[in-house]
Design an enzyme around this catalytic site. Structure first.
Site, PDB file in Angstrom:
ATOM      1  N   ARG A   1      44.018 -29.437  42.117  1.00 26.02           N
ATOM      2  CA  ARG A   1      42.404 -29.754  41.327  1.00 26.02           C
ATOM      3  C   ARG A   1      42.009 -29.240  42.455  1.00 26.02           C
ATOM      4  O   ARG A   1      41.738 -28.995  43.513  1.00 26.02           O
ATOM      5  CB  ARG A   1      42.714 -30.724  41.292  1.00 26.02           C
ATOM      6  CG  ARG A   1      43.248 -31.468  39.929  1.00 26.02           C
ATOM      7  CD  ARG A   1      43.466 -32.920  39.946  1.00 26.02           C
ATOM      8  NE  ARG A   1      44.739 -33.667  39.057  1.00 26.02           N
ATOM      9  CZ  ARG A   1      46.047 -33.934  39.195  1.00 26.02           C
ATOM     10  NH1 ARG A   1      46.556 -33.576  40.552  1.00 26.02           N
ATOM     11  NH2 ARG A   1      47.182 -34.502  38.133  1.00 26.02           N
TER      12      ARG A   1
ATOM     13  N   HIS B   1      51.756 -33.505  37.765  1.00 22.39           N
ATOM     14  CA  HIS B   1      51.269 -34.245  36.756  1.00 22.39           C
ATOM     15  C   HIS B   1      52.521 -35.341  35.835  1.00 22.39           C
ATOM     16  O   HIS B   1      53.952 -35.731  36.748  1.00 22.39           O
ATOM     17  CB  HIS B   1      51.681 -32.843  35.224  1.00 22.39           C
ATOM     18  CG  HIS B   1      50.839 -31.884  35.269  1.00 22.39           C
ATOM     19  ND1 HIS B   1      50.997 -30.733  35.562  1.00 22.39           N
ATOM     20  CD2 HIS B   1      49.205 -32.327  34.746  1.00 22.39           C
ATOM     21  CE1 HIS B   1      49.507 -30.184  35.577  1.00 22.39           C
ATOM     22  NE2 HIS B   1      48.527 -30.808  34.487  1.00 22.39           N
TER      23      HIS B   1
END
Length: 387
Positions: free
Chosen positions: A203, A315
């Site tokens: 990210r 995730h």
């Protein structure tokens, strides 16, 4: 001890017991009052004074007051970004029509009404789900940590808005080259920042907060501690040769400038520079977070199985991982045309000695298969063998 007496047109029942709070209620008939008093006395036989006091206390705890306590006790323990986001969601509930409703009285129909109010404000389905999530967590905390064990979570009683399909924006044609060229012309550091994000699926915040002490060029890894990840779970991210080269170039640029990898002062500075580069490159509807979608999809196209990809990207669930995976038509064609029709296995050839067998993967779940496998270890399906 229970007492029942008439008060005007109504009957009032009162139950008193040493050490317990006084409990009372008003009814239309004497029979209803006596019945309630008997039920309360029976319940008191099985409950401690502390439990009864909690039940009385929660009746006066309004939604606004509960969220004020949640803000003091719970939000500080969350990641700064999450804390800021939840604080804005809490503000909506604290100013809503339901702010004065006691927690036990907030029910499904009222929450459904709140959802309709949010929709009239043109809030997105994802925002509404986040607002429901913070309300649901408030009830979870109240039950588990504040001792209000009899509370019923009203969020579990309503239908949540359906999320739209996730973004599927990927590079088309020479968009990647154009973007990196535009980044490099603006600032070579920005180009390497984008390369690292594209090669690792990290990210933007995870890339921005990188420090040299968490990067190992010997082990070819980046160590992300829990406090710097969105999910609050640490993970080890492998470095491709391209990502490592980008980091080494940046190391040469800022050698002796401290432990931080990037010289950008703020994340907003990165966003602004990237936005301008996207505009110069002529890319339509392309966000920085789309690099994470692109990277995740490429991992699968290289033959990595779901468990490995999830370990790299961080995730939380396979469902969320699927929302980030958008295989290209070309890779799907290659997978189908390269598969053994009845075996359900495709081969991915890697640089190796001519005597080495190509690595095989199950086309159903992506699990790696050894030559002697007759059943897939990932999905358990049998693998046919054809001469």
């Amino acid at each position: 001890m229970a007492s029942v007496f008439q008060s005007g047109k109504f009957w009032r029942a009162q139950v008193r017991r040493r050490g317990y709070p006084s409990l009372s209620a008003t009814f239309d008939t004497k029979r209803e009052a006596l019945q309630w008093a008997a039920q309360v006395e029976a319940r008191l036989e099985t409950q401690t004074p502390a439990q009864v006091y909690k039940k009385v206390e929660v009746r006066e705890l309004t939604l606004k007051a509960a969220f004020e306590r949640y803000t003091r006790e719970i939000l500080p323990s969350k990641a700064p970004r999450t804390s800021r986001r939840e604080h804005s969601l809490i503000q909506w509930w604290s100013r809503s029509l339901w702010q004065a409703v006691p927690l036990p009285n907030l029910d499904g129909p009222q929450v459904a009404q709140a959802i309709r109010a949010m929709e009239k404000e043109n809030r997105s389905a994802n925002t509404i789900r986040l607002m429901l999530a913070v309300l649901s967590h408030l009830y979870t905390i109240a039950r588990k940590e504040w001792g209000y064990v009899d509370l019923i979570n009203p969020v579990e009683l309503v239908r949540k808005p359906r999320l739209p399909e996730g973004r599927d924006r990927r590079f088309v044609g020479n968009e990647e080259e154009r973007l990196l060229e535009a980044c490099a012309s603006k600032n070579p550091e920005l180009a390497d920042f984008v390369i690292v994000a594209l090669e690792t699926a990290m990210r933007q915040g995870e890339v921005f907060t990188l420090t040299w002490d968490r990067i190992s060029f010997t082990d070819h890894t980046i160590k992300l501690p829990p406090e710097l990840t969105k999910t609050r779970k640490g993970r080890m991210v492998p470095l491709s040769e391209r990502a490592e080269e980008a980091l080494k170039r940046q190391n040469a640029r800022c050698n002796g400038h401290g432990n931080r990898v990037w010289t950008y002062a703020t994340q907003d500075g990165v966003r602004a520079s990237f936005f301008k580069a996207v505009k110069v490159a002529g890319l339509e509807d392309f966000h920085f977070h789309d690099l994470r979608h692109e990277a995740t999809s490429r991992f699968f196209e290289r033959g990595l199985n779901a468990a490995v990809v999830q370990g790299i990207t961080g995730h939380n669930t396979a469902q969320m991982l699927a929302r980030y995976t958008h295989l290209s038509g070309k890779s799907l064609v290659e997978a189908v045309r390269g598969a053994d029709p009845a075996v359900g296995v495709f081969s991915v050839r890697r640089p190796s000695p001519s005597t080495a067998q190509p690595q095989r993967f199950c086309t159903r779940c992506g699990a790696a298969l050894a030559p002697e496998h007759r059943f897939c270890g990932g999905c358990g399906q049998p693998i046919s063998v054809h001469k």
